[in-house]
Motif scaffolding. Structure first.
Motif, PDB file in Angstrom:
ATOM      1  N   LEU A   1      41.231  34.114  31.434  1.00 39.04           N
ATOM      2  CA  LEU A   1      40.740  34.459  32.765  1.00 39.04           C
ATOM      3  C   LEU A   1      40.251  35.908  32.848  1.00 39.04           C
ATOM      4  CD1 LEU A   1      43.450  32.687  34.913  1.00 39.04           C
ATOM      5  CD2 LEU A   1      41.033  32.101  34.768  1.00 39.04           C
ATOM      6  N   ALA A   2      40.697  36.771  31.954  1.00 35.40           N
ATOM      7  CA  ALA A   2      40.295  38.181  32.007  1.00 35.40           C
ATOM      8  C   ALA A   2      38.787  38.360  31.813  1.00 35.40           C
ATOM      9  CB  ALA A   2      41.083  38.996  30.981  1.00 35.40           C
ATOM     10  N   PRO A   3      38.183  37.829  30.740  1.00 36.20           N
ATOM     11  CA  PRO A   3      36.728  37.983  30.638  1.00 36.20           C
ATOM     12  C   PRO A   3      35.980  37.222  31.729  1.00 36.20           C
ATOM     13  CG  PRO A   3      37.572  36.826  28.720  1.00 36.20           C
ATOM     14  CD  PRO A   3      38.740  37.230  29.533  1.00 36.20           C
ATOM     15  N   LEU A   4      36.529  36.099  32.160  1.00 37.20           N
ATOM     16  CA  LEU A   4      35.883  35.334  33.223  1.00 37.20           C
ATOM     17  C   LEU A   4      35.903  36.112  34.539  1.00 37.20           C
ATOM     18  CD1 LEU A   4      34.600  32.548  33.847  1.00 37.20           C
ATOM     19  CD2 LEU A   4      36.857  31.850  34.617  1.00 37.20           C
ATOM     20  N   PHE A   5      37.034  36.725  34.870  1.00 39.19           N
ATOM     21  CA  PHE A   5      37.143  37.521  36.091  1.00 39.19           C
ATOM     22  C   PHE A   5      36.237  38.748  36.029  1.00 39.19           C
ATOM     23  CE2 PHE A   5      39.307  40.850  38.604  1.00 39.19           C
ATOM     24  CZ  PHE A   5      39.163  40.264  39.860  1.00 39.19           C
ATOM     25  N   SER A   6      36.179  39.389  34.872  1.00 38.29           N
ATOM     26  CA  SER A   6      35.306  40.551  34.714  1.00 38.29           C
ATOM     27  C   SER A   6      33.843  40.156  34.885  1.00 38.29           C
ATOM     28  CB  SER A   6      35.514  41.189  33.345  1.00 38.29           C
ATOM     29  OG  SER A   6      36.819  41.667  33.212  1.00 38.29           O
TER      30      SER A   6
ATOM     31  N   PHE B   1      32.768  37.579  36.563  1.00 38.40           N
ATOM     32  CA  PHE B   1      32.596  37.211  37.961  1.00 38.40           C
ATOM     33  C   PHE B   1      32.390  38.446  38.833  1.00 38.40           C
ATOM     34  CE2 PHE B   1      34.589  36.521  42.134  1.00 38.40           C
ATOM     35  CZ  PHE B   1      33.718  35.573  42.636  1.00 38.40           C
ATOM     36  N   THR B   2      33.176  39.493  38.620  1.00 40.46           N
ATOM     37  CA  THR B   2      32.987  40.711  39.426  1.00 40.46           C
ATOM     38  C   THR B   2      31.642  41.364  39.126  1.00 40.46           C
ATOM     39  OG1 THR B   2      34.191  42.055  37.811  1.00 40.46           O
ATOM     40  CG2 THR B   2      35.444  41.206  39.696  1.00 40.46           C
ATOM     41  N   LEU B   3      31.199  41.292  37.881  1.00 43.37           N
ATOM     42  CA  LEU B   3      29.892  41.845  37.532  1.00 43.37           C
ATOM     43  C   LEU B   3      28.771  41.070  38.230  1.00 43.37           C
ATOM     44  CD1 LEU B   3      28.256  43.875  35.870  1.00 43.37           C
ATOM     45  CD2 LEU B   3      28.271  42.209  34.010  1.00 43.37           C
ATOM     46  N   CYS B   4      28.849  39.768  38.198  1.00 44.76           N
ATOM     47  CA  CYS B   4      27.826  38.952  38.867  1.00 44.76           C
ATOM     48  C   CYS B   4      27.857  39.148  40.378  1.00 44.76           C
ATOM     49  CB  CYS B   4      28.040  37.475  38.540  1.00 44.76           C
ATOM     50  SG  CYS B   4      27.661  37.058  36.847  1.00 44.76           S
ATOM     51  N   LEU B   5      29.039  39.252  40.927  1.00 44.56           N
ATOM     52  CA  LEU B   5      29.169  39.434  42.364  1.00 44.56           C
ATOM     53  C   LEU B   5      28.554  40.751  42.823  1.00 44.56           C
ATOM     54  CD1 LEU B   5      30.428  38.066  44.865  1.00 44.56           C
ATOM     55  CD2 LEU B   5      32.450  39.453  44.438  1.00 44.56           C
ATOM     56  N   THR B   6      28.786  41.810  42.079  1.00 40.82           N
ATOM     57  CA  THR B   6      28.249  43.109  42.501  1.00 40.82           C
ATOM     58  C   THR B   6      26.745  43.225  42.255  1.00 40.82           C
ATOM     59  OG1 THR B   6      28.863  44.087  40.387  1.00 40.82           O
ATOM     60  CG2 THR B   6      30.402  44.354  42.219  1.00 40.82           C
TER      61      THR B   6
ATOM     62  N   LYS C   1      27.367  51.461  45.103  1.00 40.69           N
ATOM     63  CA  LYS C   1      28.533  52.028  44.417  1.00 40.69           C
ATOM     64  C   LYS C   1      29.542  50.970  44.001  1.00 40.69           C
ATOM     65  CE  LYS C   1      28.109  56.572  46.173  1.00 40.69           C
ATOM     66  NZ  LYS C   1      28.718  57.834  46.215  1.00 40.69           N
ATOM     67  N   LEU C   2      29.339  49.734  44.433  1.00 36.86           N
ATOM     68  CA  LEU C   2      30.237  48.657  44.022  1.00 36.86           C
ATOM     69  C   LEU C   2      30.090  48.309  42.545  1.00 36.86           C
ATOM     70  CD1 LEU C   2      30.251  46.092  46.958  1.00 36.86           C
ATOM     71  CD2 LEU C   2      32.110  47.548  46.178  1.00 36.86           C
ATOM     72  N   ILE C   3      29.053  48.800  41.890  1.00 32.92           N
ATOM     73  CA  ILE C   3      28.854  48.504  40.476  1.00 32.92           C
ATOM     74  C   ILE C   3      29.970  49.102  39.624  1.00 32.92           C
ATOM     75  CG2 ILE C   3      27.387  50.474  39.900  1.00 32.92           C
ATOM     76  CD1 ILE C   3      26.909  46.860  38.705  1.00 32.92           C
ATOM     77  N   TYR C   4      30.675  50.092  40.159  1.00 35.34           N
ATOM     78  CA  TYR C   4      31.783  50.682  39.417  1.00 35.34           C
ATOM     79  C   TYR C   4      33.014  49.782  39.393  1.00 35.34           C
ATOM     80  CZ  TYR C   4      28.971  54.876  39.525  1.00 35.34           C
ATOM     81  OH  TYR C   4      27.942  55.772  39.373  1.00 35.34           O
TER      82      TYR C   4
END
Length: 100
Positions: free
Chosen positions: A50-55, A57-62, A70-73
């Protein structure tokens, strides 16, 4: 972010090959105990896909939220933080620095 996500996936693949027990022995060889956060990661090692999947997901979301640049950080901190945590579970860096 993508490099950290790739590192997370590679570490998870390494954990699934059975090398996590060898790293557990390396941790124990330094002070004969496992830190609580290392013990937790080793107990839940089957769910760390789930760690790479969550990462990711947050990248795609931002990337789709253009109103707050600034959410790209957030995915950068999440992906690098999880990758460093997974690396620390494998290699006890403070102990290795003391030896070196």
């Amino acid at each position: 972010c993508l490099a950290a996500i790739a590192i997370q996936a590679l570490i998870f693949h390494t954990w699934n090959t059975g090398t996590l027990n060898q790293f557990k022995l390396m941790h124990r060889s330094f002070d004969n105990q496992l830190p609580e956060f290392v013990r937790y990661a080793m107990k839940t090692s089957k769910h760390w896909w789930l760690a790479p999947l969550f990462s990711l997901f947050t990248l795609c979301l931002t990337t789709f939220i253009k109103s707050k640049p600034k959410l790209i950080y957030v995915p950068l901190v999440v992906s690098v933080g999880l990758a460093l945590y997974m690396l620390y579970v494998m290699y006890p860096v403070p102990y290795l620095i003391k030896i070196g």
